[in-house]
Design a protein around this motif. Structure first.
Motif, PDB file in Angstrom:
ATOM      1  N   UNK A  10       0.859  -1.189   0.159  1.00  0.00           N
ATOM      2  CA  UNK A  10      -0.077   0.154  -0.102  1.00  0.00           C
ATOM      3  C   UNK A  10       0.652   1.195  -0.080  1.00  0.00           C
ATOM      4  N   UNK A  11       0.456   2.362  -0.665  1.00  0.00           N
ATOM      5  CA  UNK A  11       0.892   3.472  -0.511  1.00  0.00           C
ATOM      6  C   UNK A  11       0.625   4.198   0.722  1.00  0.00           C
ATOM      7  N   UNK A  12      -0.244   3.777   1.580  1.00  0.00           N
ATOM      8  CA  UNK A  12      -0.679   4.617   2.664  1.00  0.00           C
ATOM      9  C   UNK A  12       0.569   4.460   3.764  1.00  0.00           C
ATOM     10  N   UNK A  13       0.856   5.553   4.261  1.00  0.00           N
ATOM     11  CA  UNK A  13       2.061   5.545   5.398  1.00  0.00           C
ATOM     12  C   UNK A  13       1.138   5.383   6.745  1.00  0.00           C
ATOM     13  N   UNK A  18       5.400   5.946  10.061  1.00  0.00           N
ATOM     14  CA  UNK A  18       5.899   7.254  10.156  1.00  0.00           C
ATOM     15  C   UNK A  18       6.672   7.370  11.320  1.00  0.00           C
ATOM     16  N   UNK A  19       6.311   7.043  12.651  1.00  0.00           N
ATOM     17  CA  UNK A  19       6.991   7.009  13.995  1.00  0.00           C
ATOM     18  C   UNK A  19       8.485   6.284  13.618  1.00  0.00           C
ATOM     19  N   UNK A  33      12.451  16.704  17.689  1.00  0.00           N
ATOM     20  CA  UNK A  33      11.218  16.040  18.244  1.00  0.00           C
ATOM     21  C   UNK A  33      10.411  15.150  17.178  1.00  0.00           C
ATOM     22  N   UNK A  34       9.533  14.256  17.481  1.00  0.00           N
ATOM     23  CA  UNK A  34       8.621  13.621  16.940  1.00  0.00           C
ATOM     24  C   UNK A  34       7.517  14.473  16.247  1.00  0.00           C
ATOM     25  N   UNK A  35       7.278  14.719  15.160  1.00  0.00           N
ATOM     26  CA  UNK A  35       6.196  15.374  14.523  1.00  0.00           C
ATOM     27  C   UNK A  35       4.880  14.578  14.731  1.00  0.00           C
ATOM     28  N   UNK A  41       1.340  13.583   7.138  1.00  0.00           N
ATOM     29  CA  UNK A  41       0.797  12.654   6.570  1.00  0.00           C
ATOM     30  C   UNK A  41      -0.586  12.894   6.125  1.00  0.00           C
ATOM     31  N   UNK A  42      -0.785  13.175   4.697  1.00  0.00           N
ATOM     32  CA  UNK A  42      -2.147  13.423   4.242  1.00  0.00           C
ATOM     33  C   UNK A  42      -2.500  12.086   3.640  1.00  0.00           C
TER      34      UNK A  42
END
Length: 53
Positions: A10-13, A18-19, A33-35, A41-42
């Motif tokens: 899948x292209x979905x992150x 992401x983390x 810092x962790x965003x 992510x959209x």
């Protein structure tokens, strides 16, 4: 490479993906810092692409 599952299904992150990626950047000193997932992510493009497959 396809047979070896090198590419994601899948292209979905996901939030966890992401983390993981951002933690590597924090460890490397590139981020302080962790965003927040929703700030970086959209998922719209990925979910639209998946619905057309």
């Amino acid at each position: 490479m396809i047979d070896s599952n090198v590419y994601p299904e899948s292209a979905l992150i996901t939030p966890q993906a992401m983390r993981t990626a951002m933690q590597r950047q924090i460890n490397a000193g590139n981020l302080k810092a962790m965003p927040e997932y929703t700030n970086v992510v959209n998922p719209l493009f990925a979910t639209r692409a998946e619905s057309k497959s």
